[in-house]
Write a protein that holds these residues in place. Structure first.
Motif, PDB file in Angstrom:
ATOM      1  N   ALA A   1       0.809  -1.223   0.000  1.00 22.47           N
ATOM      2  CA  ALA A   1       0.000   0.000   0.000  1.00 22.47           C
ATOM      3  C   ALA A   1       0.840   1.270   0.000  1.00 22.47           C
ATOM      4  O   ALA A   1       0.272   2.365   0.010  1.00 22.47           O
ATOM      5  CB  ALA A   1      -0.921   0.003   1.222  1.00 22.47           C
ATOM      6  N   ARG A   2       2.160   1.125  -0.023  1.00 24.15           N
ATOM      7  CA  ARG A   2       2.990   2.330   0.075  1.00 24.15           C
ATOM      8  C   ARG A   2       2.858   3.159  -1.201  1.00 24.15           C
ATOM      9  O   ARG A   2       2.727   2.635  -2.315  1.00 24.15           O
ATOM     10  CB  ARG A   2       4.442   1.953   0.310  1.00 24.15           C
ATOM     11  CG  ARG A   2       5.098   1.236  -0.843  1.00 24.15           C
ATOM     12  CD  ARG A   2       6.510   0.833  -0.502  1.00 24.15           C
ATOM     13  NE  ARG A   2       7.122   0.080  -1.592  1.00 24.15           N
ATOM     14  CZ  ARG A   2       8.294  -0.521  -1.489  1.00 24.15           C
ATOM     15  NH1 ARG A   2       8.980  -0.451  -0.367  1.00 24.15           N
ATOM     16  NH2 ARG A   2       8.795  -1.186  -2.525  1.00 24.15           N
TER      17      ARG A   2
ATOM     18  N   ARG B   1       5.373   0.448  -7.467  1.00 22.47           N
ATOM     19  CA  ARG B   1       5.906  -0.912  -7.461  1.00 22.47           C
ATOM     20  C   ARG B   1       5.980  -1.416  -6.022  1.00 22.47           C
ATOM     21  O   ARG B   1       6.606  -0.780  -5.167  1.00 22.47           O
ATOM     22  CB  ARG B   1       7.279  -0.940  -8.131  1.00 22.47           C
ATOM     23  CG  ARG B   1       7.194  -0.652  -9.627  1.00 22.47           C
ATOM     24  CD  ARG B   1       8.545  -0.542 -10.284  1.00 22.47           C
ATOM     25  NE  ARG B   1       8.413  -0.209 -11.696  1.00 22.47           N
ATOM     26  CZ  ARG B   1       9.425   0.085 -12.521  1.00 22.47           C
ATOM     27  NH1 ARG B   1      10.678   0.088 -12.032  1.00 22.47           N
ATOM     28  NH2 ARG B   1       9.202   0.375 -13.784  1.00 22.47           N
ATOM     29  N   GLU B   2       5.333  -2.558  -5.770  1.00 20.56           N
ATOM     30  CA  GLU B   2       5.260  -3.109  -4.410  1.00 20.56           C
ATOM     31  C   GLU B   2       6.408  -4.070  -4.119  1.00 20.56           C
ATOM     32  O   GLU B   2       6.294  -4.934  -3.260  1.00 20.56           O
ATOM     33  CB  GLU B   2       3.912  -3.815  -4.212  1.00 20.56           C
ATOM     34  CG  GLU B   2       3.584  -4.810  -5.302  1.00 20.56           C
ATOM     35  CD  GLU B   2       2.174  -5.352  -5.178  1.00 20.56           C
ATOM     36  OE1 GLU B   2       1.694  -5.511  -4.044  1.00 20.56           O
ATOM     37  OE2 GLU B   2       1.559  -5.622  -6.226  1.00 20.56           O
TER      38      GLU B   2
ATOM     39  N   GLN C   1       9.417  -9.211  -2.244  1.00 18.14           N
ATOM     40  CA  GLN C   1       8.041  -8.738  -2.368  1.00 18.14           C
ATOM     41  C   GLN C   1       7.418  -8.549  -1.002  1.00 18.14           C
ATOM     42  O   GLN C   1       7.836  -9.127  -0.011  1.00 18.14           O
ATOM     43  CB  GLN C   1       7.209  -9.744  -3.168  1.00 18.14           C
ATOM     44  CG  GLN C   1       7.119 -11.116  -2.512  1.00 18.14           C
ATOM     45  CD  GLN C   1       6.071 -11.972  -3.179  1.00 18.14           C
ATOM     46  OE1 GLN C   1       4.995 -11.499  -3.502  1.00 18.14           O
ATOM     47  NE2 GLN C   1       6.378 -13.239  -3.396  1.00 18.14           N
ATOM     48  N   GLY C   2       6.405  -7.725  -0.953  1.00 11.29           N
ATOM     49  CA  GLY C   2       5.630  -7.583   0.273  1.00 11.29           C
ATOM     50  C   GLY C   2       4.805  -8.825   0.501  1.00 11.29           C
ATOM     51  O   GLY C   2       4.414  -9.518  -0.429  1.00 11.29           O
TER      52      GLY C   2
ATOM     53  N   LEU D   1      -6.294   1.752   3.023  1.00  8.71           N
ATOM     54  CA  LEU D   1      -5.787   0.517   2.428  1.00  8.71           C
ATOM     55  C   LEU D   1      -4.712  -0.114   3.309  1.00  8.71           C
ATOM     56  O   LEU D   1      -4.691  -1.330   3.504  1.00  8.71           O
ATOM     57  CB  LEU D   1      -5.224   0.814   1.032  1.00  8.71           C
ATOM     58  CG  LEU D   1      -4.679  -0.384   0.244  1.00  8.71           C
ATOM     59  CD1 LEU D   1      -5.796  -1.363  -0.079  1.00  8.71           C
ATOM     60  CD2 LEU D   1      -3.999   0.097  -1.040  1.00  8.71           C
ATOM     61  N   THR D   2      -3.830   0.718   3.860  1.00  8.20           N
ATOM     62  CA  THR D   2      -2.780   0.201   4.742  1.00  8.20           C
ATOM     63  C   THR D   2      -3.373  -0.426   5.993  1.00  8.20           C
ATOM     64  O   THR D   2      -2.990  -1.526   6.398  1.00  8.20           O
ATOM     65  CB  THR D   2      -1.823   1.336   5.134  1.00  8.20           C
ATOM     66  OG1 THR D   2      -1.240   1.894   3.946  1.00  8.20           O
ATOM     67  CG2 THR D   2      -0.722   0.828   6.044  1.00  8.20           C
TER      68      THR D   2
END
Length: 837
Positions: free
Chosen positions: A52-53, A121-122, A175-176, A241-242
Motif C-alpha cells: 500500500a505504500r 511498485r510493491e 516482495q511484500g 488501504l494500509t
C-alpha cells in the motif's frame, strides 16, 4: 534481619543459583515467544504495508451482487486515467505462470505485471534490474533460492497452450507479504505485454492511483468516485488501504504466538513446581535455624519476609538469565520457521519494554508465588523445634490423606464428567475441547494424589533394582519413599511433561495410521497421475497414451466440476466398484448414468437432498449448469461432494478442458510397470506420477515434522523437570551429609554410595515417566474417541518404540542428573560428615 537475609543468601548461593536455572528456562520460553511475536508483527507490518505504500487511492470491485463487475473494465480504467488530480495509474492482477523446474516438471507460480509508475511498485529490487523487454523476467528472491535461479540465467514458463516460453532473468526482488507469498507459491514479475499471454481474459482486481501534488487522498477518492460511479466498486484512501491490509493479517502472528505461549505456560507450571519443591526442601532443612531465629526474637512476619526475599532475589536472577536466553530461543525459532518454506531465515530481535517487563514479572512472580506456601510453613515452626530434628513427611501425608483423597475425587468427578459430556457432543472440535479439559482435570487428580501413590509405585519399581544391586538399591528405594511429598513434587514436574508428550505422540500416530488406511481405501489404483499446476488440467491424450502401455490393465481418468460452494468429480462408470469404492448408504451406484449424480452424505444433509431429488449444479465463474437426479448417497473420507459420470461432467466448461487425475491399475505380474508408465508421463511437464505408498510417505513426513516440533517445545518442560530432580538430589545430599558419612563408616563404599544416589534418581524419573506414559496413552485414547466418527473412525495406535525411547531417555537423563550430587556425596570426608550437627 536484613543482615541475616544477606548472610543466608551468601551461604546458599550455589543452591539458589541451581534452583534459578529451572525458572530461567521458563522465562526464556516466554520472552523468546514474545520477541518472536514482535519480530513477526514488525515483519508483517513492513511487508504488508509495502503493497500500500505510495498509494493515494485504491479501486476494487465490491462484489456486493452477482451482477456486479468481476474486475476492473477498460472503460473504468480509462475514466480513472482522465480524472483530474491523477498523477499515475497502474493495475494489479495475478496470472498463473507455471515454472518448469530442473526435473522438467511444471510447478505453481504466479506472475504480476511490472507497474509503469515506479512509485507504485510493491517490490524492492535486491539484485539486477526490472524487466524492460517482453523476453525478460524478475523473480522473487525466495523463488530464486528454491529454484536455483541466478541473474543472467534463463527460466522457462508453461503457456496456456502448453507451449514453453523461455525468459532471461534480469533481477531478483523482495516482495511484500500477500496471499501469494503466504501460500508459499513462487512469484515472478513480467512486463504487462508478456504477462497478457498467460492471462488474456483476466481483468485487474485493483487499480492503484498516485495523486498529483496538492491533491489530498480523500479529495482524490471523492473525484474518482464521482468519475467512475460508486455502484459496484469500492474506493479506499491509501491510509485506509494500509490499515485494512494490516488488519487482515495481524491475527496470523497472534495465533502462532498464542500457541507458543501455551507451551511456555506448561514450562512455567513445571518450573513453578520445581521452585515450590526447592523452597519446601530449603525450609525443611532450615527448621532448626528458623526456630533459633524465633528464639532470639524474630517475629513470624520477619521469617516470612526473609524466605520471600530469597525467592525475590532468585526470581530477579532468573529473569535476567531468562531474558537473554529468550533472545536465543527467538533466534532459533525464527531460523526453524524460515527453513520451512526455503526462506533466508533472517533473524530480527526487537526487545520492547513490554517484553522486558513480562520477563521480570513472570520470573519474579512465579518464583515468589511458588515460595509463598513454604514461607508460610516457615512461620509456623515453633521455637521448640530447634531442640529436635525435622521429621520426614510420611506421617504428615498419612494425616492429610483424607483431604487429599477428597480433593482428588472432586477433580476426578469433574474430569470424568467432562469426558462423558464431550463424548456425547456431535461437533468434533467441541467434543475434543471438552474431553481434553476433562483429561486435564484427571491429571490434576493424579498430581494431588501423588504423595499417596509414591509408596506403592516406588515398591513396584524398586523390585528389579533391589534384586540386581542389593543394599544400595534398597537404601535408594527407602530414600525415595521416606519423604513422599518431596518425591511426589519432584516427579510431578516430569509427569506433566511426559503426559503431554505421550498424549500428542499417541494422537499423532493414531491419526497417521488412520490416514494411511484411508489412503489405501481411497486409492486402490497402483498409480495416480495428477497435474502439478492447480489450474491446468491434464490433456486427454495422456489417458489414451497410458491405456496403450502393455503393462497397464486399466486407466480411469477423472474430471472436477466446481459448483456453488461444492465440487463434483466425473468418473468412468466401468471404474465404479473397482478403482472407485465409495460406501453407499442409500440408493445404488448402478443407477449412476448420464444425467445422474451420487452425493456425499454430509453434503446431502446440508443441501436437503435424498435419493430421487433433483440437484442443480451451476458451474462457478460463469460456466454452465445442469439438473441432475440424485440416485445414491455415499460416505467416506476424502470424497467430493458428489460423483457423476465422465460424460455428464464433460458438458461443464472446466471438465471439458481435460482431466483432473488419471488412475492406473497395472496388470498382474507386470515387470517394470512404473518405468513403463513414466515413459509416458515424463513427456508431459504437467503430469506427476504418484502412488499410495508415496502419498503415505509424504503425509507421514509432514506429521513427523509437526510431532518433532511439539516434542521440542514440550521437551523444555521435561528439561526443567530433570533440573528439578538434580536440584532435589543435591539438596538431599546436603541434608543427609551425616547419614551418608555413617553409612560409609558402616562399610558402604564410595561406589555404592554413588550407585545409591543414581538409583534414587532413576526411581524418581521412571516413577514420573511411567505414570505420565500411562496417563498420556489413556488421554490419547480419550481424544481419539472424541474426534472419531462414523465417517472417519480413528483407531488407537500406541507407538511402543517411541515410548521405549522416552523411557530410556528418562533413565539416561536421571543418571546424568545424579552425577554431580553423587560425586559430592562420595567426596565428603567420613569424619567431617559425622561431626556435622
Amino acid at each position: 534481619m536484613l543482615r541475616t537475609i544477606i548472610a543466608g543468601l551468601r551461604a546458599r548461593t550455589a543452591r539458589l543459583v541451581l534452583s534459578s536455572v529451572a525458572i530461567a528456562l521458563g522465562v526464556a520460553f516466554v520472552t523468546g515467544t514474545l520477541v518472536l511475536g514482535d519480530a513477526m508483527n514488525a515483519s508483517l507490518h513492513d511487508q504488508f504495508a509495502r503493497s500500500a505504500r505510495n498509494v493515494d487511492a485504491s479501486i476494487t470491485p465490491s462484489g456486493t451482487s452477482e451482477d456486479g463487475p468481476k474486475g476492473i473494465t477498460p472503460e473504468v480504467l480509462e475514466k480513472v486515467r482522465q480524472t483530474p488530480g491523477v498523477a499515475g495509474v497502474d493495475t494489479r492482477y495475478l496470472a498463473s505462470v507455471p515454472l518448469i523446474g530442473g526435473d522438467g516438471k511444471a510447478k505453481n507460480a504466479w506472475g504480476a505485471p511490472l507497474a509503469s509508475t515506479e512509485r507504485l511498485r510493491e517490490f524492492d529490487l535486491v539484485d539486477g534490474r526490472y524487466p524492460t523487454g517482453d523476453d525478460e523476467i524478475a523473480v522473487d528472491e525466495r523463488t530464486a533460492s528454491t529454484a536455483k535461479l541466478t541473474v543472467g540465467g534463463t527460466v522457462t514458463l508453461l503457456a496456456p497452450d502448453q507451449s514453453e516460453r523461455a525468459f532471461t532473468v534480469v533481477g531478483t526482488y523482495a516482495q511484500g507479504v500477500g496471499r501469494v507469498q503466504v501460500s508459499g507459491n513462487d512469484h515472478v514479475v513480467l512486463t504487462p505485454a508478456a504477462l497478457r499471454e498467460f492471462a488474456e481474459d483476466r481483468p485487474p482486481y485493483e487499480v492503484v492511483v498516485v495523486a498529483a501534488p496538492g491533491v489530498t487522498q480523500q479529495q482524490l477518492v471523492d473525484d474518482l468516485r464521482e468519475a467512475v460511479g460508486g455502484d459496484g466498486y469500492r474506493f479506499l484512501t491509501g491510509e485506509e488501504l494500509t490499515r485494512e491490509a494490516l488488519r487482515q493479517v495481524a491475527s496470523q502472528a497472534g495465533e502462532f504466538t498464542t500457541v507458543l505461549l501455551a507451551f511456555a505456560l506448561i514450562a512455567l507450571v513445571v518450573a513453578a513446581m520445581v521452585i515450590y519443591n526447592t523452597f519446601t526442601i530449603l525450609v525443611a532443612q532450615r527448621t532448626r535455624e528458623l526456630a533459633l531465629m524465633r528464639c532470639v526474637g524474630a517475629s513470624r512476619a520477619q521469617v516470612f519476609r526473609g524466605v520471600l526475599a530469597e525467592a525475590l532475589v532468585m526470581g530477579l536472577v532468573a529473569s535476567v538469565l531468562g531474558l537473554f536466553a529468550g533472545l536465543g530461543v527467538s533466534a532459533l525459532l525464527q531460523k526453524v520457521i524460515g527453513s520451512f518454506d526455503g526462506g533466508t531465515g533472517a533473524v530480527s530481535l526487537p526487545v520492547s519494554a513490554t517484553t522486558v517487563l513480562a520477563a521480570f514479572a513472570v520470573g519474579t512472580l512465579v518464583t515468589v508465588l511458588a515460595a509463598v506456601l513454604p514461607a508460610r510453613k516457615a512461620t509456623r515452626v515453633p521455637p521448640v523445634a530447634a531442640l529436635r530434628s525435622q521429621p520426614d513427611s510420611g506421617e504428615e501425608v498419612r494425616r492429610t490423606g483424607v483431604l487429599r483423597v477428597l480433593t482428588a475425587a472432586l477433580f476426578a468427578v469433574v474430569g470424568v464428567g467432562a469426558i462423558v459430556l464431550g463424548m456425547g457432543i456431535d461437533d468434533e472440535n467441541a467434543s475434543m475441547v471438552v474431553s481434553g479439559g476433562g483429561t486435564m482435570a484427571l491429571l490434576a487428580a493424579v498430581i494431588v494424589l501423588g504423595p499417596l501413590l509414591v509408596g506403592p509405585v516406588n515398591r513396584a519399581l524398586g523390585v528389579v533394582p533391589r534384586m540386581l544391586f542389593g543394599v544400595p538399591a534398597k537404601l535408594a528405594s527407602a530414600n525415595a519413599a521416606r519423604n513422599p511429598k518431596r518425591t511426589a513434587a519432584t516427579t510431578a514436574a516430569l509427569l506433566i511433561g511426559v503426559t503431554v508428550v505421550s498424549l500428542v505422540t499417541v494422537v499423532a500416530n493414531s491419526a497417521k495410521e488412520t490416514a494411511n488406511a484411508q489412503i489405501d481405501q481411497r486409492m486402490p489404483a497402483d498409480y495416480t497421475v495428477t497435474s502439478s499446476v492447480h489450474d491446468r488440467p491434464l490433456p486427454e491424450r495422456l489417458a489414451t497414451d497410458l491405456a496403450a502401455v502393455p503393462e497397464v490393465e486399466e486407466v480411469a481418468p477423472t474430471t472436477r466440476v466446481y459448483g456453488d460452494r461444492a465440487y463434483f468429480d466425473g468418473v468412468p462408470r466401468d471404474a465404479l466398484g473397482d478403482l472407485f469404492r465409495p460406501e453407499v448408504t442409500s440408493g445404488s451406484l448402478d443407477d449412476l448414468v448420464d444425467g445422474a449424480v451420487a452425493v456425499r452424505d454430509e453434503y446431502a444433509t446440508e443441501a436437503g437432498l435424498s435419493v430421487g431429488s433433483t440437484l442443480t449444479v451451476r458451474e462457478s465463474e460463469g460456466g454452465g449448469s445442469q439438473d441432475l437426479r440424485v440416485v445414491a448417497v455415499v460416505t467416506g473420507n476424502g470424497l467430493p461432494d458428489g460423483l457423476m459420470t465422465l460424460e455428464t461432467s464433460k458438458r461443464f466448461t472446466r471438465a471439458a478442458e481435460g482431466y483432473d487425475s488419471i488412475l492406473i491399475k497395472l496388470r498382474d505380474g507386470a515387470a517394470n510397470g512404473r518405468a513403463a508408465v513414466e515413459e509416458v508421463t515424463d513427456a508431459s511437464p504437467l503430469a506427476v506420477l504418484d502412488s499410495a505408498a508415496e502419498t503415505k510417505e509424504q503425509l507421514n513426513s509432514q506429521l513427523d515434522q509437526v510431532l518433532g516440533f511439539i516434542w521440542a517445545l514440550i521437551g523444555l518442560a521435561v528439561v526443567i523437570a530433570l533440573f528439578g530432580i538434580a536440584n532435589t538430589l543435591t539438596l538431599s545430599v546436603l541434608e543427609r551429609t551425616r547419614e551418608s558419612a555413617l553409612l560409609r563408616a558402616l562399610g558402604l563404599t564410595r561406589g555404592q554410595l554413588r550407585l545409591m544416589l543414581v538409583i534414587e534418581s532413576v526411581l524418581m524419573a521412571v516413577m514420573g515417566a511411567a505414570i505420565g506414559l500411562v496417563l498420556g496413552i489413556g488421554f490419547g485414547w480419550v481424544v481419539i474417541e472424541a474426534v472419531s466418527s462414523d465417517t472417519v473412525p480413528f483407531d488407537l495406535v500406541v507407538p511402543f518404540g517411541q515410548i521405549g525411547v522416552m523411557l530410556a531417555g528418562a533413565v539416561v537423563a536421571a543418571v546424568l542428573a545424579a552425577a554431580l550430587p553423587a560425586r559430592r556425596a562420595a567426596r565428603t570426608s567420613v569424619i567431617a560428615g559425622i561431626a556435622e550437627a
